[in-house]
Design an enzyme around this catalytic site. Structure first.
Site, mmCIF file in Angstrom:
data_model
loop_
_atom_site.group_PDB
_atom_site.id
_atom_site.type_symbol
_atom_site.label_atom_id
_atom_site.label_comp_id
_atom_site.label_asym_id
_atom_site.label_seq_id
_atom_site.Cartn_x
_atom_site.Cartn_y
_atom_site.Cartn_z
ATOM 1 N N THR A 107 0.833 -1.210 0.000
ATOM 2 C CA THR A 107 0.000 0.000 0.000
ATOM 3 C C THR A 107 0.870 1.263 0.000
ATOM 4 O O THR A 107 0.508 2.264 -0.608
ATOM 5 C CB THR A 107 -0.987 0.032 1.191
ATOM 6 O OG1 THR A 107 -0.294 -0.336 2.368
ATOM 7 C CG2 THR A 107 -2.130 -0.923 0.976
ATOM 8 N N HIS A 153 -0.399 -15.976 -6.337
ATOM 9 C CA HIS A 153 -1.484 -15.554 -7.229
ATOM 10 C C HIS A 153 -0.972 -15.128 -8.603
ATOM 11 O O HIS A 153 -1.679 -14.456 -9.345
ATOM 12 C CB HIS A 153 -2.286 -14.422 -6.584
ATOM 13 C CG HIS A 153 -3.066 -14.857 -5.380
ATOM 14 N ND1 HIS A 153 -3.311 -14.040 -4.304
ATOM 15 C CD2 HIS A 153 -3.641 -16.039 -5.079
ATOM 16 C CE1 HIS A 153 -4.019 -14.706 -3.386
ATOM 17 N NE2 HIS A 153 -4.220 -15.925 -3.839
ATOM 18 N N CYS A 169 -0.356 -18.275 -31.509
ATOM 19 C CA CYS A 169 -1.420 -19.211 -31.926
ATOM 20 C C CYS A 169 -2.774 -18.529 -32.097
ATOM 21 O O CYS A 169 -3.746 -19.179 -32.478
ATOM 22 C CB CYS A 169 -1.529 -20.351 -30.909
ATOM 23 S SG CYS A 169 -2.394 -19.900 -29.394
ATOM 24 N N SER A 192 -4.259 -10.374 5.946
ATOM 25 C CA SER A 192 -5.302 -10.566 6.949
ATOM 26 C C SER A 192 -5.337 -12.007 7.450
ATOM 27 O O SER A 192 -5.983 -12.296 8.449
ATOM 28 C CB SER A 192 -6.663 -10.203 6.351
ATOM 29 O OG SER A 192 -6.951 -11.089 5.286
ATOM 30 N N ASN A 233 0.744 -6.735 11.047
ATOM 31 C CA ASN A 233 -0.475 -6.343 10.327
ATOM 32 C C ASN A 233 -1.236 -5.297 11.128
ATOM 33 O O ASN A 233 -1.286 -5.369 12.358
ATOM 34 C CB ASN A 233 -1.365 -7.577 10.095
ATOM 35 C CG ASN A 233 -2.377 -7.347 8.979
ATOM 36 O OD1 ASN A 233 -2.010 -6.933 7.874
ATOM 37 N ND2 ASN A 233 -3.643 -7.590 9.258
#
Ligand SMILES: [Zn+2]
Length: 245
Positions: free
Chosen positions: A16, A111, A147, A186, A210
């Protein structure tokens, strides 16, 4: 004596300070905007050229590729350079750990990466920058140059499975490490939550950095609520001085 292995799990909170908002966390932007969520949901993306066109424009306008690493990313890279064995497991797709100087082989991107694109048919990969240049040059939904298949960001979209190889490596690191630092996450979604649990189960010293409480705070050896940009460099300097643990 070998230095203890430090595993660092990073979530949206570490980025952030680099101007990247939390897109996909439990309260992330995409979860609060169903129309935006469609742009990053595999089923809609594959079925609808208009969704793809808007998805490319969103990426072009987000400016995420221009984001720079912050003090926390630099501190992690600095810890690795100091000789402490470090592996990063990240929920982020921004590539900022690597841009801060951490070797790519030390980073597992749970991810995927928003800095690359992948063909959904032949699986060839290329830079996101090139795909966005094609969008800017007038291709609203640039197809694979190899392709002709549908190109997508090399991120794990909603509705896609996480890479089982990456997940397996992440679990192995969580089991093997002596220190597990969860920063800016979190710890409410898998696989992040599970990895913190695996590390604690296998005897790692668990540190949570955190702003908000997490479900693992009561299992942690240390919980730090201060801003990540100052708290993480201080924590890692302390670890390095202790020899890693
Ligand atoms: Zn292809």
């Amino acid at each position: 004596m070998a230095k203890p292995l430090v595993a660092l799990l990073s979530g949206a909170g570490i980025s952030t300070d680099s101007g990247i908002p939390d897109y996909r966390g439990p309260n992330g932007l995409w979860r609060r905007d169903p129309e935006a969520e469609k742009l990053v949901t595999y089923e809609y993306y594959m079925a609808d050229a208009e969704i793809r066109r808007r998805s490319w424009l969103m990426r072009r306008d987000s400016g995420a590729l221009g984001a720079r690493p912050n003090a926390a990313h630099r501190a992690v890279a600095g810890l690795e350079r100091s000789g402490v064995p470090v592996r990063v497991l990240t929920q982020n797709v921004d590539g900022l750990h690597q841009l801060a100087g951490l070797p790519a082989r030390k980073v597992l991107e749970l991810h995927g990466s928003a800095r690359a694109v992948v063909c959904t048919r032949c699986h060839v990969r290329g830079p996101m920058e090139d795909a966005l240049a094609r969008v800017a040059a007038g291709e609203p939904d640039p197809p694979c140059l190899e392709c002709g298949g549908i190109l997508k960001p090399a991120t794990v979209m909603f509705g896609e499975r996480l890479d089982p190889v990456v997940l397996g490596e992440a679990a192995a690191i969580a089991k093997a490490c002596q220190v597990f630092i969860a920063v800016g996450s979190s710890l409410q979604v898998q696989p992040a939550a599970g990895l913190a649990g695996v590390a604690a189960d296998h005897g790692a010293r668990l540190v949570v950095v955190n702003a908000e409480p997490t479900p693992y705070d009561d299992r942690a050896d240390e919980v730090i609520r201060e801003p990540i940009g100052t708290a993480l460099p201080a924590l890692l300097a302390r670890l390095a001085a202790e020899g890693g643990a």
